[in-house]
Enzyme design. Structure first.
Site, mmCIF file in Angstrom:
data_model
loop_
_atom_site.group_PDB
_atom_site.id
_atom_site.type_symbol
_atom_site.label_atom_id
_atom_site.label_comp_id
_atom_site.label_asym_id
_atom_site.label_seq_id
_atom_site.Cartn_x
_atom_site.Cartn_y
_atom_site.Cartn_z
ATOM 1 N N SER A 415 0.819 -1.209 0.000
ATOM 2 C CA SER A 415 0.000 0.000 0.000
ATOM 3 C C SER A 415 0.861 1.270 0.000
ATOM 4 C CB SER A 415 -0.953 -0.033 1.200
ATOM 5 O OG SER A 415 -1.922 0.981 1.120
ATOM 6 N N LYS A 440 -0.508 -4.210 -3.270
ATOM 7 C CA LYS A 440 -1.812 -3.662 -2.870
ATOM 8 C C LYS A 440 -1.865 -2.213 -3.326
ATOM 9 C CE LYS A 440 -4.821 -2.630 1.043
ATOM 10 N NZ LYS A 440 -4.943 -2.530 2.517
#
Length: 526
Positions: A415, A440
């Site tokens: 992320s 992600k």
């Protein structure tokens, strides 16, 4: 009987979906239309009249209508902290009416209202406009496709006989699972409070970071807070968590397991783990069970030290090592302070360690990226549900240092870590060392609902500045940190430093230092 009137004004989208007829066995068909919304207004009335024949089996009727357009844009702004162009006002509005039975159990009734609110937000902002092929955009009248509007009515019917709030939330989670996106989820009010506390930088728990391994589903210990309860009990990174207070963690994600570990200061929790260190060393598997006390854990995400060496010509060489464990609200401020301090100490190069950093606040990641870059560079690109690409750029950025930089990443870097690594790598600011990252690359909005729960929705995806895919692909490092890479002779340490000495036993840090030496010798420092 109780009547629930859920108003949801659906603003006509630029490419509206054709109307759809929703049917549930035993219930009259209801006409639906596509549109946009940002909030739901729920009104509840009591009626003393007997239900008519048409409504007796339903127990009530919900009308979804009225809210302002533009949630998708607002979601991106709230997450990244960067302004976006406002959407034009809707040209017209339509309404959707769906019939559902209202539960007489107060707790379940409240969750039904939460479901309506969550469904409306997902309907307008979820990154996949087909809702994982539950709507056929090309042939919307094909009955083989389950309609997302139909999914609301079906879930409401399933909730009707339930008696508990937990069971009702379970039905919402089941509905969300049909989207095929594990990151679009709902968490209870209690879980949301824990999430907010963790983002603020402090939590009451045992000081352990855990994450679910995508391939096997195992819950692995990524790291422990130094000096915390888990660290003192001998739990290490790589250990597999298998039980909490005698209950298996099978099927739990990292956040659900973390919720079980957290609790009031002074209480204890018993955990059972498989020793990952022992397993790697000789192939054996050893279980250990320990009792951990819960304490106030300061989740300061950053630690830093200076690694000093004597060069061949006798000069002192200093490398600043910065480890960032998570992107909390304090991450950017702590990073700025660490860089300025090490610059004053004469550091000539940097290693930024993002290994096992699962992400956190995206805005914090972007704020950190700007500390290493100049000008109006693109930090990341977003792709919305219509396929539109929007770059997010700095505005007259000024780097705190131009010294050479290496970033360490691995499969636990996700992320915001991947966004930061991609921003600095694609802009030519950093060399990446380690292993391919988690992958992600999703933009999520987090909305607190009326009952205090929170809805996480994937509203868009990220691409790196060079338009490389991140989601499910990850970021590939420039250099793999394997023992074969260690070819250059190592300079002796300038002085004894226990922390620096232990770091230099890490093969990835050794490879990073060699990459920095090559960078400096080539005179290509950025």
């Amino acid at each position: 009987m109780e009547m629930v009137d859920c108003s949801l004004a659906a603003a006509r989208a630029p490419r509206p979906l054709p109307p759809r007829r929703l049917t549930v066995p035993g219930r009259p068909p209801v006409l639906g239309a596509a549109g946009g919304c940002s909030r739901l207004r729920v009104r509840s009335e009591r009626s003393t009249e007997r239900p008519t024949a048409a409504s007796e089996g339903d127990g009530g009727r919900a009308a979804l209508g009225k809210a302002a357009a533009g949630l998708a844009a607002a979601a991106v702004v709230s997450l990244t902290g960067f302004a976006a162009e406002p959407l034009p006002p809707p040209a017209s509005a339509e309404s959707l009416t769906v019939a559902f039975p209202v539960s007489k159990a107060r707790e379940v009734n409240r969750v039904q209202r939460t479901l309506v609110e969550a469904w409306g937000l997902i309907r307008e902002t979820f990154v996949d406009p087909t809702f994982n092929h539950q709507v056929n955009l090309l042939a919307p009248n094909v009955r083989d496709h389950v309609d997302w509007d139909m999914r609301l009515q079906q879930t409401m019917v399933e909730m009707f006989p339930l008696k508990s709030e937990d069971a009702a939330y379970g039905k919402i989670r089941g509905m969300l699972s049909t989207l095929g996106d594990p990151f679009t989820k709902i968490i209870s009010p209690k879980e949301y409070q824990s999430f907010r506390i963790g983002s603020d930088g402090n939590v009451q728990g045992v000081g352990v970071f855990i994450n679910r391994e995508p391939s096997s589903g195992r819950l692995l210990v990524m790291d422990c807070i130094e000096g915390g309860p888990a660290d003192r009990a001998g739990i290490h990174g790589g250990d597999e968590l298998i039980e909490i207070d005698g209950k298996s963690v099978f099927g739990l994600d990292g956040e659900a397991a973390a919720q079980r570990l957290r609790g009031r200061v002074g209480t204890t929790v018993k955990v059972k783990v498989l020793d990952g260190t022992e397993n790697e060393r000789n192939g054996s598997i050893r279980q250990k069970e320990v009792q951990l006390s819960r304490e106030v854990i300061n989740l300061s995400p950053l630690s830093a030290t200076v690694i000093s060496h004597r060069s061949n010509d006798g000069r002192e060489c200093k490398t600043g090592y910065v480890r960032l464990a998570a992107f909390s609200q304090t991450a950017a401020a702590e990073m700025e302070s660490a860089i300025k301090k090490m610059e004053n100490e004469g550091v000539q190069s940097y290693i930024l360690d993002l290994r096992n950093n699962p992400g956190g606040l995206v805005k914090a990641g972007l704020d950190v990226a700007q500390m290493w870059l100049d000008g109006d560079e693109t930090l990341v690109n977003t792709v919305d549900r219509e396929g539109n690409v929007l770059p997010i750029n700095m505005v007259q950025g000024h780097s705190l240092t131009h010294d050479p930089l290496v970033i360490l990443v691995n499969e636990g870097s996700a992320s915001a870590s991947e966004i930061l690594a991609g921003a600095l790598h694609d802009n030519g600011r950093a060399i990446l060392v380690g292993h391919r990252t988690f992958g992600k690359g999703k933009i999520q909005s987090v909305t607190e609902l009326d009952d205090g729960s929170a809805l996480f929705i994937t509203v868009a995806k990220y691409l790196s500045p060079a338009l490389h895919e991140i989601d499910q692909v990850g970021i590939q490092p420039d250099i793999q940190c394997t023992p074969e890479m260690l070819s250059l002779p190592r300079a002796p340490p300038l002085k004894e430093n226990n922390e620096a000495t232990s770091l230099e036993m890490d093969s990835c840090i050794m490879v990073a230092e060699q990459a920095l030496e090559i960078e400096k010798s080539n005179g290509s420092a950025s």
